[in-house]
Design an enzyme around this catalytic site. Structure first.
Site, short mmCIF file in Angstrom:
data_model
loop_
_atom_site.label_atom_id
_atom_site.label_comp_id
_atom_site.label_asym_id
_atom_site.label_seq_id
_atom_site.Cartn_x
_atom_site.Cartn_y
_atom_site.Cartn_z
N HIS A 67 9.83 88.57 11.46
CA HIS A 67 9.57 89.38 10.27
C HIS A 67 10.67 90.40 9.98
O HIS A 67 10.46 91.45 9.40
CB HIS A 67 8.15 89.96 10.26
CG HIS A 67 7.83 90.93 11.34
ND1 HIS A 67 7.41 90.57 12.58
CD2 HIS A 67 7.81 92.28 11.33
CE1 HIS A 67 7.18 91.66 13.30
NE2 HIS A 67 7.41 92.70 12.57
N ILE B 229 17.13 93.62 14.29
CA ILE B 229 18.02 92.53 14.68
C ILE B 229 17.33 91.20 14.39
O ILE B 229 16.25 90.92 14.94
CB ILE B 229 18.40 92.66 16.17
CG1 ILE B 229 19.06 94.03 16.42
CG2 ILE B 229 19.33 91.53 16.60
CD1 ILE B 229 19.36 94.35 17.87
N ARG C 229 28.05 98.09 15.65
CA ARG C 229 27.80 99.15 14.65
C ARG C 229 27.21 100.41 15.26
O ARG C 229 26.84 101.33 14.54
CB ARG C 229 26.86 98.62 13.57
CG ARG C 229 27.57 97.63 12.71
CD ARG C 229 26.68 96.92 11.75
NE ARG C 229 27.31 95.64 11.41
CZ ARG C 229 26.84 94.80 10.53
NH1 ARG C 229 25.74 95.09 9.89
NH2 ARG C 229 27.45 93.66 10.30
N ALA D 149 11.26 100.58 13.12
CA ALA D 149 11.80 100.92 11.81
C ALA D 149 10.72 100.90 10.72
O ALA D 149 10.79 101.66 9.75
CB ALA D 149 12.91 99.95 11.44
N1 INI Z 1 11.22 97.17 14.62
C1 INI Z 1 12.54 97.54 14.63
O1 INI Z 1 12.86 98.72 14.47
N2 INI Z 1 13.49 96.59 14.80
C2 INI Z 1 13.20 95.28 14.98
O2 INI Z 1 14.14 94.45 15.14
C3 INI Z 1 11.84 94.90 15.01
N3 INI Z 1 11.47 93.55 15.27
O3 INI Z 1 12.29 92.81 15.83
O4 INI Z 1 10.35 93.12 15.02
C4 INI Z 1 10.85 95.88 14.80
N4 INI Z 1 9.56 95.54 14.77
C5 INI Z 1 8.52 96.51 14.93
C6 INI Z 1 8.14 97.16 13.62
O5 INI Z 1 9.12 98.12 13.24
C7 INI Z 1 6.82 97.90 13.77
O6 INI Z 1 6.93 98.85 14.80
C8 INI Z 1 5.67 96.93 14.09
O7 INI Z 1 5.64 95.90 13.13
C9 INI Z 1 4.31 97.69 14.07
O8 INI Z 1 4.06 98.23 12.78
#
Ligand code: INI
Length: 173
Positions: A99, A93, A138, A67
């Site tokens: 983070h 989640i 959801r 995300a």
């Molecule tokens: N990215 C998500 O889309 N959902 C998550 O829950 C998540 N967690 O759990 O960390 C997550 N982390 C990855 C983040 O989006 C980046 O891809 C990563 O930080 C590299 O930039």
């Protein structure tokens, strides 16, 4: 008719409907992280668009790692002028990440910035939940499908913006 009633009748209402403008190009940007949930959002979004008359050839799905990466790819997609709206899908989640808050807030802020900078509907279909169970709810079970919702919001936004841009006032009850 009272003056107040007359004034009420004179109010202009601008509404977007979901079926008037089906010749639209939709970019779906997807964060693959938590893919088991996210793919249900993608299915829901595509299904909603097809059922509202958008043709499959006008839908593109662009996948990125998570995300956090969605705003940049949404920005490039907006810049490309290839889409009338962008639908962003992902699943953040809390249980699985320390983070969570950073990823959740940066992705949402970044997507709104793209919408404003490019004057383009960018809808937020990223689910942010405390647990995997809530995420499943959801993404096509008890609490609907946030991907389908975000796709329909994109269609409504395209329609309402096009009404605003047109010279005719749409007056609806
Ligand atoms: N990215 C998500 O889309 N959902 C998550 O829950 C998540 N967690 O759990 O960390 C997550 N982390 C990855 C983040 O989006 C980046 O891809 C990563 O930080 C590299 O930039």
């Amino acid at each position: 008719m009272s003056n107040l009633q007359q004034q009420r009748n004179d109010v202009t209402h601008i509404d977007g409907n979901l079926h008037e403008n089906t010749d639209v190009r939709i970019g779906i940007v997807v964060g693959r992280f938590n893919g088991f949930v996210v793919e249900s959002l993608v299915d829901g979004a595509i299904d909603a668009l097809l059922r509202h008359g958008v043709s499959g050839s006008n839908i593109s799905v662009i996948r990125v790692p998570g995300a956090f990466e969605l705003p940049l790819v949404a920005q490039r997609a907006a810049e490309s002028d290839r889409f009338d709206a962008i639908v962003a899908l992902g699943a953040i989640i809390r249980g699985s990440t320390p983070h969570f808050d950073i990823v959740a807030s940066e992705s949402a802020k970044g997507l709104s910035a793209v919408a404003m900078d490019y004057n383009l509907p960018v809808t937020n279909g990223i689910i942010t939940t405390d647990s995997i169970e809530q995420a499943i709810e959801r993404s096509g079970t008890k609490a609907g499908n946030k991907g389908a919702e975000a796709a329909m919001v994109a269609l409504e936004m395209i329609a309402v913006l096009s009404q605003l841009d047109s010279d005719d006032d749409i007056v609806s009850a």
